[in-house]
Design a protein around this motif. Structure first.
Motif, short mmCIF file in Angstrom:
data_model
loop_
_atom_site.label_atom_id
_atom_site.label_comp_id
_atom_site.label_asym_id
_atom_site.label_seq_id
_atom_site.Cartn_x
_atom_site.Cartn_y
_atom_site.Cartn_z
N LYS A 125 -16.35 38.51 -3.79
CA LYS A 125 -16.17 39.75 -4.57
C LYS A 125 -15.61 40.87 -3.68
O LYS A 125 -14.70 41.61 -4.10
CB LYS A 125 -17.50 40.17 -5.18
N ALA B 90 -11.96 40.22 -3.00
CA ALA B 90 -11.17 40.43 -4.22
C ALA B 90 -10.97 41.92 -4.47
O ALA B 90 -9.87 42.35 -4.84
CB ALA B 90 -11.87 39.77 -5.41
N GLN B 91 -12.01 42.71 -4.27
CA GLN B 91 -11.90 44.15 -4.45
C GLN B 91 -10.93 44.76 -3.44
O GLN B 91 -10.14 45.64 -3.79
CB GLN B 91 -13.28 44.80 -4.33
N ALA C 200 -8.39 43.22 -2.02
CA ALA C 200 -7.04 42.82 -2.43
C ALA C 200 -6.54 43.70 -3.57
O ALA C 200 -5.39 44.17 -3.56
CB ALA C 200 -7.03 41.35 -2.83
N ASP C 201 -7.40 43.94 -4.54
CA ASP C 201 -7.02 44.77 -5.69
C ASP C 201 -6.72 46.20 -5.26
O ASP C 201 -5.74 46.81 -5.70
CB ASP C 201 -8.15 44.73 -6.73
N ASN D 219 -1.36 41.57 -6.06
CA ASN D 219 -1.46 41.07 -7.44
C ASN D 219 -1.41 39.55 -7.54
O ASN D 219 -1.95 38.98 -8.48
CB ASN D 219 -0.33 41.66 -8.29
N PHE E 135 -14.01 34.05 -4.92
CA PHE E 135 -12.87 34.97 -4.80
C PHE E 135 -11.97 34.90 -6.02
O PHE E 135 -11.58 35.94 -6.58
CB PHE E 135 -12.07 34.65 -3.54
N GLU E 136 -11.61 33.68 -6.42
CA GLU E 136 -10.68 33.53 -7.54
C GLU E 136 -11.26 34.13 -8.82
O GLU E 136 -10.54 34.80 -9.58
CB GLU E 136 -10.32 32.06 -7.73
N HIS F 13 -13.49 36.59 -9.19
CA HIS F 13 -13.51 38.05 -9.14
C HIS F 13 -12.10 38.64 -9.12
O HIS F 13 -11.84 39.67 -9.74
CB HIS F 13 -14.30 38.52 -7.93
N PHE F 14 -11.17 37.97 -8.42
CA PHE F 14 -9.80 38.48 -8.36
C PHE F 14 -9.13 38.44 -9.73
O PHE F 14 -8.44 39.39 -10.15
CB PHE F 14 -9.01 37.66 -7.34
N GLN F 15 -9.34 37.34 -10.45
CA GLN F 15 -8.76 37.22 -11.78
C GLN F 15 -9.42 38.20 -12.75
O GLN F 15 -8.74 38.74 -13.64
CB GLN F 15 -8.89 35.79 -12.27
N GLY G 77 -5.87 40.10 -11.17
CA GLY G 77 -4.99 39.42 -10.24
C GLY G 77 -4.65 38.01 -10.69
O GLY G 77 -5.32 37.43 -11.56
#
Length: 558
Positions: A328, A331-332, A334-335, A340, A360-361, A363-365, A369
């Protein structure tokens, strides 16, 4: 490599001497082998006989308090330096050289590496875990030390060897004398400090016993990093008098990060009813398979390094954020930095790697993302350059989530990213990449890589103390291992006659303030520690970088 301490002060004279400080600034009696007193701030020396009295090295009236005093002095007074190790050796049986690194892939039929032969068999029970059939392998006594053997065999230390022989014979006073010298001879070696503490515990009588499981083979640096934190907590606990007049003894086991060996070791440790708790294992795959054995024996385990979300049990605790929390956080990040589209590289055969990838995937999605690919690092046909070329124009960043056995492949991806991309893509990664191997083998290719780690040394009192004690900057593995041992010893001390059951119950109630840990309060909720770790970045000239390297780690986000 870690620099050897200057031992000239400890070798000029052979006879020890006792120092108590001076009347205006006294301290507990400690025995010194060098010409200067080792107690922090004390300026007394051997020749000042008005302040210190000579003693014979064969004196038999040694008291435990002076012995423990010297351990405390060591913890607080040794000079700082920097250490990072890297081990170069032929691959053991069952491993393959992958991009210059020996790798073990967690496959159902992996046999692991078992040095030596043994007729000491224990009951072996096949275990089905996460759809992978794992059959334990025969136990080898060389895997466990009760201060009766050397596990880290790379360095010679005659005092250590003499101390071990005396310990095996039950001559604890002689063992203590030799192990004190062994500690001075190699001040960065946690194994000899633990053996000295164990000798003192046996000298006191009826020691409390815990065990730690680390990957001496395959990941020697990580094993030593963990043991430094454990040794610090053990030293402090014993110096303070232990619990009920009993000191703690730490048995050390070597599972090599191999799940089959980990399961066999767990069975052996569980069968020793004197062991009240376990610190370890290092890898999530090893912890996961071993946990089954500890559950059957009502034996609590605290891991300082295993982060997989699949590790859940009333008997499992950890002092690091789980992969759910780490995924998480990345992911945050990256956002927030405008990323993206991401390609994720991971090892689906590793509990840790797959757990972090999934977290990660997800939370990123959720943040909007796109995951443009989830790519298997352990594929025998994997080619970093081909992968990077195929991803050109399709992604904004690279997520590297190797397990410890595939970090070299991840470093190969970083190199390909630097060499082939018109503009180097941002990279984020998991804590397996927080190592000297990444800095040394990656060079400038890993510059700017952002890694999520549980802890980072800044100005915490424990970090400063540990840096001095071990003559180098300690990292998150040492800090988390210190915290894990502090929690376990607190749970043991909470009952006048501790049992496995009382320890497990007391762990649920542990509530350590920041002064009792590596810097943050510690309590458990369903075995999990609160907190989400920190983000660090590899950068040239980073404060605290290894002396022989150009780049290092710097803190970028709490």
């Amino acid at each position: 490599m870690i620099e050897s301490p200057n031992n000239s002060d400890t070798t000029r004279n052979s006879a020890p001497w006792i120092c108590q400080g001076i009347s205006a600034n006294s301290h507990p009696e400690i025995e010194n082998w060098g010409d200067s007193c080792m107690f922090p701030g004390c300026k007394n020396n051997r020749e000042d006989l008005s302040k210190a009295k000579s003693i014979s090295p064969s004196s038999n009236d040694r008291k435990l308090k002076p012995i423990l005093g010297i351990a405390l002095a060591i913890v607080a007074s040794l000079g700082s330096g920097l250490y990072l190790w890297q081990k170069f050796k032929p691959c053991p049986e069952g491993q393959e050289k992958l991009n210059g690194t020996c790798s073990v892939i967690d496959k159902p039929e992996s046999q692991g590496s078992a040095p030596g032969n043994s007729t000491d068999q224990i009951n072996l029970v096949p275990r089905t875990n996460n759809n992978t059939l794992t059959t334990p392998i025969p136990f080898n006594p060389e895997w466990i030390s009760q201060s009766d053997r050397v596990l880290f065999k790379g360095n010679s230390n005659k005092y250590r060897d003499n101390g071990i022989e005396a310990f095996k014979q039950g001559n604890y006073a002689v063992a203590i004398k030799n192990l004190e010298k062994a500690v001075f001879s190699d001040r960065s070696d946690p194994e000899v400090q633990i053996y000295l503490n164990n000798a003192q515990a046996s000298f006191q009588g009826s020691p409390l016993k815990i065990a730690v499981v680390v990957p001496v083979e395959n990941k020697e640096t990580s094993a030593k990093e963990m043991l430094r934190g454990i040794a610090d907590a053990q030293t402090q606990f014993n110096y303070a008098g232990g619990a009920g007049g009993k000191l703690v003894q730490v048995d050390i086991a070597n599972d090599g990060n191999e799940p089959q060996r980990a399961q066999t070791i767990a069975q052996k440790l569980a069968s020793d009813l004197n062991i009240l708790g376990i610190i370890g294992h290092n890898s999530s795959s090893a912890s996961e398979i071993a946990l089954f054995e500890y559950e059957k024996a009502n034996l609590a385990i605290i891991s300082p390094t295993s982060t997989s979300t699949s590790l859940k049990s009333n008997y499992f605790y950890r002092t690091v954020p789980s992969d759910e929390i780490t995924g998480k956080k990345l992911a945050q990040y990256a956002d927030q930095t405008g990323i993206n589209r991401v390609a994720v590289f991971y090892n689906p055969h590793s509990s840790y790697s797959k757990s972090l990838q999934n977290a990660f995937e997800a939370h990123f999605q959720k943040l909007g993302g796109k995951v443009s690919g989830s790519i298997d690092l352990s594929d025998s046909n994997f080619d970093p350059r081909q992968q990077i070329q195929a991803l050109q124009g399709r992604i904004d960043a690279i997520a590297l989530f190797p397990n410890t056995n595939t970090t070299s492949v991840a470093i190969g991806i970083a190199r390909a990213n630097t060499e082939l991309s018109a503009q180097k893509l941002p990279m984020i990664g998991g804590d397996a990449l927080y190592s000297s191997q990444t800095l040394n083998n990656g060079g400038s290719a890993v510059d700017d890589l952002v890694i999520a780690v549980p802890w980072f040394a800044t100005n915490q009192p424990y970090a400063e103390q540990a840096n001095q004690r071990w003559m180098g900057t300690v990292n998150w593995r040492t800090a988390a291992s210190y915290d894990a041992t502090q929690a376990l010893l607190k749970a043991i001390a909470a009952s006048p006659n501790p049992t496995r059951s009382s320890v497990e119950q007391n762990l649920r109630l542990v509530n350590l303030v920041s002064s009792e840990t590596s810097g943050e309060p510690l309590s458990f909720t369903n075995g999990e520690r609160s907190g989400d770790g920190v983000l660090v970045q590899i950068a040239p000239g980073a404060l605290g970088k290894p002396r022989e390297m150009i780049n290092g780690f710097k803190l970028i986000e709490h």
